[in-house]
Write a protein that holds these residues in place. Structure first.
Motif, PDB file in Angstrom:
ATOM      1  N   LEU A 103       0.798  -1.326   0.036  1.00 11.74           N
ATOM      2  CA  LEU A 103       0.116  -0.350   0.089  1.00 11.74           C
ATOM      3  C   LEU A 103       1.056   1.583  -0.174  1.00 11.74           C
ATOM      4  O   LEU A 103       2.140   1.543   0.519  1.00 11.74           O
ATOM      5  CB  LEU A 103      -0.713  -0.273   1.446  1.00 11.74           C
ATOM      6  N   PRO A 104       0.487   2.091  -0.277  1.00 10.76           N
ATOM      7  CA  PRO A 104       0.820   3.510  -0.582  1.00 10.76           C
ATOM      8  C   PRO A 104       1.361   4.086   1.011  1.00 10.76           C
ATOM      9  O   PRO A 104       0.213   3.348   1.302  1.00 10.76           O
ATOM     10  CB  PRO A 104      -0.086   5.109  -1.078  1.00 10.76           C
ATOM     11  N   ASP A 105       2.419   5.190   1.256  1.00 11.29           N
ATOM     12  CA  ASP A 105       2.240   5.371   2.646  1.00 11.29           C
ATOM     13  C   ASP A 105       0.998   5.621   3.284  1.00 11.29           C
ATOM     14  O   ASP A 105       0.393   5.347   4.346  1.00 11.29           O
ATOM     15  CB  ASP A 105       3.136   5.634   3.059  1.00 11.29           C
ATOM     16  N   ALA A 106       0.483   6.303   2.465  1.00  9.29           N
ATOM     17  CA  ALA A 106      -1.092   7.464   3.122  1.00  9.29           C
ATOM     18  C   ALA A 106      -2.242   6.424   3.424  1.00  9.29           C
ATOM     19  O   ALA A 106      -2.778   6.678   4.411  1.00  9.29           O
ATOM     20  CB  ALA A 106      -1.222   7.825   1.760  1.00  9.29           C
ATOM     21  N   LEU A 107      -1.597   5.219   3.313  1.00  9.14           N
ATOM     22  CA  LEU A 107      -3.035   3.992   3.293  1.00  9.14           C
ATOM     23  C   LEU A 107      -2.536   3.133   3.746  1.00  9.14           C
ATOM     24  O   LEU A 107      -3.249   1.882   4.377  1.00  9.14           O
ATOM     25  CB  LEU A 107      -3.589   3.135   1.644  1.00  9.14           C
ATOM     26  N   LYS A 108      -1.432   2.717   4.285  1.00  6.81           N
ATOM     27  CA  LYS A 108      -0.331   1.717   5.835  1.00  6.81           C
ATOM     28  C   LYS A 108      -1.427   1.720   6.492  1.00  6.81           C
ATOM     29  O   LYS A 108      -1.634   2.880   6.982  1.00  6.81           O
ATOM     30  CB  LYS A 108       1.253   2.232   5.618  1.00  6.81           C
ATOM     31  N   ASN A 109      -1.425   0.409   7.269  1.00 13.09           N
ATOM     32  CA  ASN A 109      -1.790   0.305   8.915  1.00 13.09           C
ATOM     33  C   ASN A 109      -1.754   1.553   9.674  1.00 13.09           C
ATOM     34  O   ASN A 109      -2.062   2.002  10.803  1.00 13.09           O
ATOM     35  CB  ASN A 109      -1.961  -0.905   8.792  1.00 13.09           C
ATOM     36  N   GLY A 110       0.073   1.695   9.831  1.00 13.94           N
ATOM     37  CA  GLY A 110       0.078   2.028  10.535  1.00 13.94           C
ATOM     38  C   GLY A 110       0.353   3.970  10.736  1.00 13.94           C
ATOM     39  O   GLY A 110       0.936   4.740  11.496  1.00 13.94           O
ATOM     40  N   ASN A 111       0.415   3.994   9.426  1.00  9.49           N
ATOM     41  CA  ASN A 111      -0.074   5.655   9.143  1.00  9.49           C
ATOM     42  C   ASN A 111       0.981   6.212   9.433  1.00  9.49           C
ATOM     43  O   ASN A 111       0.857   7.361  10.022  1.00  9.49           O
ATOM     44  CB  ASN A 111      -1.258   6.137   9.863  1.00  9.49           C
ATOM     45  N   PRO A 112       1.563   6.313   8.708  1.00 11.32           N
ATOM     46  CA  PRO A 112       2.945   6.470   8.718  1.00 11.32           C
ATOM     47  C   PRO A 112       3.703   8.268   8.466  1.00 11.32           C
ATOM     48  O   PRO A 112       4.730   9.004   9.017  1.00 11.32           O
ATOM     49  CB  PRO A 112       4.465   5.369   8.331  1.00 11.32           C
ATOM     50  N   LEU A 113       2.802   8.704   7.841  1.00  9.20           N
ATOM     51  CA  LEU A 113       2.832   9.949   6.955  1.00  9.20           C
ATOM     52  C   LEU A 113       2.206  11.100   8.568  1.00  9.20           C
ATOM     53  O   LEU A 113       2.059  12.058   8.461  1.00  9.20           O
ATOM     54  CB  LEU A 113       2.203  10.406   6.667  1.00  9.20           C
ATOM     55  N   ASN A 114       1.106   9.824   9.551  1.00 11.66           N
ATOM     56  CA  ASN A 114       0.590  10.593  10.333  1.00 11.66           C
ATOM     57  C   ASN A 114      -0.709  10.991   9.451  1.00 11.66           C
ATOM     58  O   ASN A 114      -0.644  12.577  10.401  1.00 11.66           O
ATOM     59  CB  ASN A 114       1.892  11.451  11.375  1.00 11.66           C
ATOM     60  N   ILE A 115      -1.424  10.732   9.008  1.00 12.82           N
ATOM     61  CA  ILE A 115      -2.028  12.191   8.524  1.00 12.82           C
ATOM     62  C   ILE A 115      -3.500  11.729   8.583  1.00 12.82           C
ATOM     63  O   ILE A 115      -3.904  11.086   9.317  1.00 12.82           O
ATOM     64  CB  ILE A 115      -2.608  12.102   6.595  1.00 12.82           C
ATOM     65  N   LEU A 116      -4.415  12.819   9.108  1.00 15.23           N
ATOM     66  CA  LEU A 116      -6.278  12.538   8.871  1.00 15.23           C
ATOM     67  C   LEU A 116      -6.495  12.030   8.426  1.00 15.23           C
ATOM     68  O   LEU A 116      -6.373  11.933   6.576  1.00 15.23           O
ATOM     69  CB  LEU A 116      -6.721  13.961   9.170  1.00 15.23           C
ATOM     70  N   ARG A 117      -7.350  10.488   8.494  1.00 14.37           N
ATOM     71  CA  ARG A 117      -7.847   9.765   7.618  1.00 14.37           C
ATOM     72  C   ARG A 117      -9.067   9.292   8.671  1.00 14.37           C
ATOM     73  O   ARG A 117      -9.827   9.246   9.463  1.00 14.37           O
ATOM     74  CB  ARG A 117      -6.887   8.284   7.330  1.00 14.37           C
ATOM     75  N   LEU A 118     -10.369   9.137   7.092  1.00 19.36           N
ATOM     76  CA  LEU A 118     -11.373   8.484   7.968  1.00 19.36           C
ATOM     77  C   LEU A 118     -11.213   7.121   7.643  1.00 19.36           C
ATOM     78  O   LEU A 118     -11.646   6.071   6.672  1.00 19.36           O
ATOM     79  CB  LEU A 118     -12.458   8.883   6.320  1.00 19.36           C
ATOM     80  N   VAL A 119     -11.677   6.279   8.699  1.00 18.10           N
ATOM     81  CA  VAL A 119     -10.990   4.505   9.082  1.00 18.10           C
ATOM     82  C   VAL A 119     -12.655   4.428   9.331  1.00 18.10           C
ATOM     83  O   VAL A 119     -12.999   4.185  10.679  1.00 18.10           O
ATOM     84  CB  VAL A 119      -9.796   4.456  10.142  1.00 18.10           C
TER      85      VAL A 119
END
Lengths: 493, 493
Positions: B468-484
Motif C-alpha cells: 500500500l502507499p504510505d498514506a494508506l498503510k495500517n501504521g499511518n506512517p505519514l500521520n495524516i488525518l484519515r477516515l477509518v
C-alpha cells in the motif's frame, strides 16, 4: 408522474424543482436525513410488491432483487448518517488578523448544493441505480432537488418506487416537488431536461452512446453544466504466471462466477483476461472453460439488451484471430444469454480496436501475450476503466512491478486477487475512472463521496457569527470536523 | 524554452512531461515540498531583477510587483506545507469484515495526481498567476508535471521565472522535465497543447473568449480533459439604504480604491454597483465621484489591454440611458487608463445585455433601481460571478433578507462590508464561481484546495499492507488525518 411530456411540462417540472430546492436546501441536515430514512422505510414496506414488479420487468431473479433493494435502502440510510454527522461539507475557517498589514479578513468556506438536478434511471439496476438509487440519494442528501427520468425498461418499478418517495415526502413534510418523476421512452425528453436552463447537473449510468449524447447536450447550453455519466468499461484482469501455477482452479471458479454474475450485466464485468502464453495460462483457460460449460444461460434484462448481446457477440466472434474457448453447454432460450469465453493473440488484439469494445453480457476475451513487453503494450492500448484487477502472488508483484504500476493508472479501482464484480457501498469505494469509464474521473457514483458531485464551495468573507450558517458558526453547533486556521478540529473558535 | 514551436516540438515536450511525471509522482511528499520551497528560494534570490523586468513588461508599479512576488513565493511555501502535512489526499479506509455475508473486502482510497498538465500564464499577474504561480504550484504539489505556456505580454519575466524553476529542479534533483516552458504568441500553440493526447488537464486565467476556446479544444478530443478556466466576472456589489445613510463617505473611499486598484485590472474588480433610488444612493455616488476625480490615470499592462479598455468603454458610454457620474480629472497619457463611474436606470440595465459585459479596467457602472423588486430583477438577470458583495447594516440584512439570499447564489465568494478586490491566499478562499466566472464552480484557483483540481481518487481493494502507499498503510506512517471505518482519526488501524 407525467404521461405526456412536452416542452411545456418539462418547463413546469423544472420550475417546480427550483421552488422545491429553494425551500429544501434551507432544511437542517437532520430533516433531510429523516426524509432519506423515510424513503428507505416506505420502500421497505413495499418490498414484496416492488421485487415482484421488478422481477416481471427485468427478469432479474428474486434473490438478486431482494439484495438490490436492501442495498438501495442501505444507501439511503448511509447518506442520512453522513449528513447527520455533517463533516462532509468541508467546513473551513480562517480567522481575521487585524494586526497583519494589510489586515486579514475572516474567511469561511463550506459546500452548498448545486440546485435542481436530473437523475436518469439505469436499466441494469432497477432499484440501486434508478428512481431512489445512489444518484437520487446522494443528490437529496446534498440538498439538491431531483427530477428522475425513469428508465423505459422498467416503468412500473420506477413508478412504484416513486410512489414510496411521495409517501416519504408527505411523512417528512419536505416540499412536494423535492423529487419529481418523468416518464417516456423518447430521447427528446432527456435532451429537454439536460438543456433546460434551470437544470444544474445530471447523473447517468448507461451506455457510452447515451452518456456522450447527454454530455453533448450539456456542452450546447449557454451555461454548461456537469454531467456525471458512468458509461462503459471492459475491466481488464491480468493473471500473472506464479499465481496461475498455484491457484488456477480456484481462480477459474472465481472468474467463471464473476463473468456470468447477473447474466454479465454489470458495469464491472471482467471483459478482458490478460495473461502470458504458457502452460499456466493454458491450464487456467481450460479450467475456466470447464466452469463456463456448466453455467446455465440466464434471462437478460429485456429483449433489446439480449438482441444487442447476440449481435455484438456474433460480430466479435467474426473477427479475425478470435477463437472460442468455451460456452455454456446448454442452449439459450428466448431472452437468455449463454456465457462465452473467447481468446485472441495479443498481436491480433493490438491490431483490431474492435476487440476492446464492451460486449454487455456474460462474455469475456482472453488475450494471450507472448511476453511481458506485449502485455505492457496491450495495457497501454486500453482507455479509461472502472476497474483494473491484478491476480498475483508476492513473487508476481515483484517480477512484474512495472506492469503492476501501469495497471494502477488505468482505472478508478484497483483490485488485488478479488473479482471486480461486487461494488461495496462505503466511504472508500471509487466507482468511477478515467474517460470513457466515466465523464469525470474525479468523482464516484457509489459510496458516501458520491455526494460531492452535487455541491460547490462558497466562501463567506467578513460575516458576523449570527448570520453564518450553522456549519461555520464560531460555536460549531453541529459538532463537525472543520479546518480552523489550517488545523483539523471539532473545537469552537 | 523553445523559440520555434511546432507540432513536433509539442509532441516531444509532452513525451518529456509524461516521463517526468512517471518519476516525479513517485517522490515522497517531503521531496516535492522541498522542490516547491527551492523554487520560492530561487525566485526570492532574483527578486530585484524579476521585479524590474516585470515592471518594464507590464507597467505594474514596483511596490505591487514586490507584493505579488511575495504572494507567489508564499503560495509555493503554502503548498509545500500542505503536502508535508499530507491530509489533503483524503485517505479513507474501510476494513475487511470476513464475518459478513458476503465477506466485505478491505477498501482504501486516496487522491492521486492526474498526469502532465498545461498551465497558461495570465497577463494581469506576471508572477502570482503565471509561470510559477498558483496553478503551477498547486499542480506540482499534487504530483503532476507542468508545461507552462508563457504569456506573450511578459515573455522576459516568464523566462526569468522559468530559469529560477530550472535552478530549483537541479538543486532538488527532481526530473529535469518536471516543469517545461513553451513560448509563442500564436493561438495554435495553446490549441496543440490542449489537444495533445498526453495532456491530462489545463489551468487558465484570462478572457471569456480565451477560456471558452480552450474548453472547445478539450471537448473536441477523443478523451476529453478538464479545463479550469477563470474567465470573467463583473462582481456585483449591492449597497443597501441603511448603511448608505450612515457610512456613505467611508464606502465611497473604499470603493473608489477598489475600482481603481491596479488600474482596475483585477478579476474581482467591482464592475456593477447596485442601489435603490433615493437620497442615500445619490449622496454615495456623488461622494464616490469626488473620490474618482482625484484618482490619477494609471498605466495599463500593455497597449492591447489599454486600447481594448478605451474601445469597450467608448462603446459602453454610447449605450442609451448611460450617464457618466465621474471620471479622473487628469487626462490619460499614452497607455494610461482614466477611471470612470457611470450610471444607468435598472430599466435600461435590464433591457440591454451590453451593460452586463466586463470592461477590463478602472470602470464601474452604478445601477439605480426603483425599488426592491427591481433590485431582485437585476440580480436575477446576472450570470455566474466570482464575487457577490453585500454592503449592509444589521437592519439592511433583516429588511432585505430575500435579496441577500439571492446574492448568495450568484458567486463563489460572498462578502459583507468588504471590497471584493484582494484575494486572500488561504484554505477558506474560493476564487471561482458559477459559469462563466469559471468553467467549473466546484473548484477554486486560489488557496490550498486549488490542489484538488489536479487529482482523482483511486480505490485499492484487498491490498496487503506492504504494497500500500504510505498514506494508506495500517501504521499511518505519514500521520495524516484519515477516515477509518467512517471515523476521522490519525490513529493506526
Amino acid at each position: 408522474m407525467m404521461q405526456e411530456v412536452t416542452d411545456f411540462t418539462i418547463d413546469s417540472v423544472m420550475q417546480n424543482a427550483v421552488s422545491a430546492f429553494d425551500e429544501y436546501k434551507k432544511l437542517p441536515p437532520v430533516k433531510r436525513a429523516a426524509f432519506l430514512e423515510a424513503i428507505a422505510d416506505e420502500i421497505e414496506k413495499l418490498r414484496g410488491q416492488l421485487v415482484e414488479i421488478a422481477n416481471e420487468e427485468t427478469n432479474l431473479p428474486l434473490a438478486r432483487l431482494n439484495g438490490e433493494l436492501t442495498r438501495t435502502t442501505g444507501q439511503l440510510k448511509m447518506f442520512a448518517t453522513l449528513i447527520k454527522e455533517g463533516s462532509w461539507v468541508e467546513a473551513s475557517i480562517d480567522r481575521a488578523d487585524n494586526n497583519r498589514n494589510p489586515p486579514k479578513p475572516d474567511l469561511r468556506k463550506m459546500l452548498v448544493p448545486l440546485g435542481s438536478v436530473i437523475v436518469f434511471g439505469a436499466s441494469n439496476f432497477p432499484f440501486a441505480f434508478s428512481t431512489a438509487g445512489g444518484d437520487t440519494a446522494s443528490a437529496l442528501a446534498s440538498g439538491c432537488s431531483v427530477v428522475v427520468k425513469g428508465h423505459p425498461a422498467h416503468p412500473k418499478t420506477s413508478l412504484a418506487v416513486f410512489n414510496a418517495i411521495q409517501s416519504a415526502i408527505k411523512i417528512s413534510s419536505v416540499p412536494g416537488y423535492t423529487v419529481q418523476h418523468v416518464e417516456g421512452s423518447s430521447n427528446n425528453i432527456g435532451e429537454a431536461l439536460v438543456k433546460h436552463r434551470l437544470t444544474k447537473a445530471v447523473g447517468f449510468t448507461g451506455s457510452f452512446k447515451g452518456g456522450t449524447a447527454l454530455v453533448e447536450y450539456a456542452h450546447q447550453r449557454a451555461i454548461p453544466i456537469p454531467v456525471f455519466a458512468e458509461m462503459s468499461s471492459i475491466n481488464p484482469v491480468v493473471f500473472y504466471p506464479d499465481t496461475l501455477s498455484k491457484n488456477a482452479a480456484s481462480l477459474a471458479a472465481m472468474f467463471a462466477a464473476s463473468v456470468t454474475l447477473g447474466a454479465g450485466q454489470f458495469c464491472t464485468n471482467p471483459g478482458i483476461l490478460l495473461g502470458i502464453k504458457g502452460e499456466e495460462f493454458d491450464t487456467f483457460l481450460s479450467l475456466l472453460g470447464t466452469e463456463i460449460n456448466k453455467v446455465l444461460p440466464q434471462k437478460m434484462l429485456h429483449s433489446g439488451i439480449c438482441t444487442s448481446y447476440e449481435n455484438s457477440l456474433a460480430e466479435m466472434l467474426d473477427q479475425k484471430g478470435l477463437q472460442v474457448v468455451a460456452q455454456s453447454s446448454s442452449e439459450a432460450k428466448e431472452m437468455e444469454a449463454a456465457a462465452v469465453i473467447a481468446s485472441v493473440s495479443a498481436k491480433d488484439f493490438l491490431s483490431n480496436e474492435h476487440f476492446k469494445e464492451e460486449v454487455f453480457g456474460p462474455y469475456s476475451l482472453a488475450v494471450i501475450c507472448d511476453d511481458k513487453e506485449q502485455l505492457i503494450q496491450c495495457l497501454q492500448s486500453l482507455i479509461g476503466q472502472l476497474t483494473s484487477t491484478i491476480i498475483a502472488t508476492e513473487k508476481d508483484l515483484s517480477d512484474y512491478a512495472d506492469v503492476i504500476a501501469l495497471q494502477h493508472t488505468l482505472a478508478g479501482r484497483i483490485l488485488l486477487n478479488n473479482a471486480p464484480t461486487g461494488v461495496e457501498v462505503c466511504a472508500s469505494m471509487v466507482h468511477g475512472g478515467p474517460y470513457p469509464a466515466t465523464t469525470d474521473s474525479r468523482f464516484t457514483s457509489v459510496g458516501t463521496t458520491a455526494i460531492k458531485r452535487w455541491a460547490r464551495p462558497i466562501c463567506l468573507q467578513n460575516f458576523n457569527d449570527d448570520i453564518l450558517p450553522d456549519a461555520l458558526k464560531n460555536g460549531n453547533p453541529l459538532n463537525i470536523l472543520r479546518l480552523v486556521n489550517n488545523v483539523y478540529t471539532r473545537d469552537a473558535v
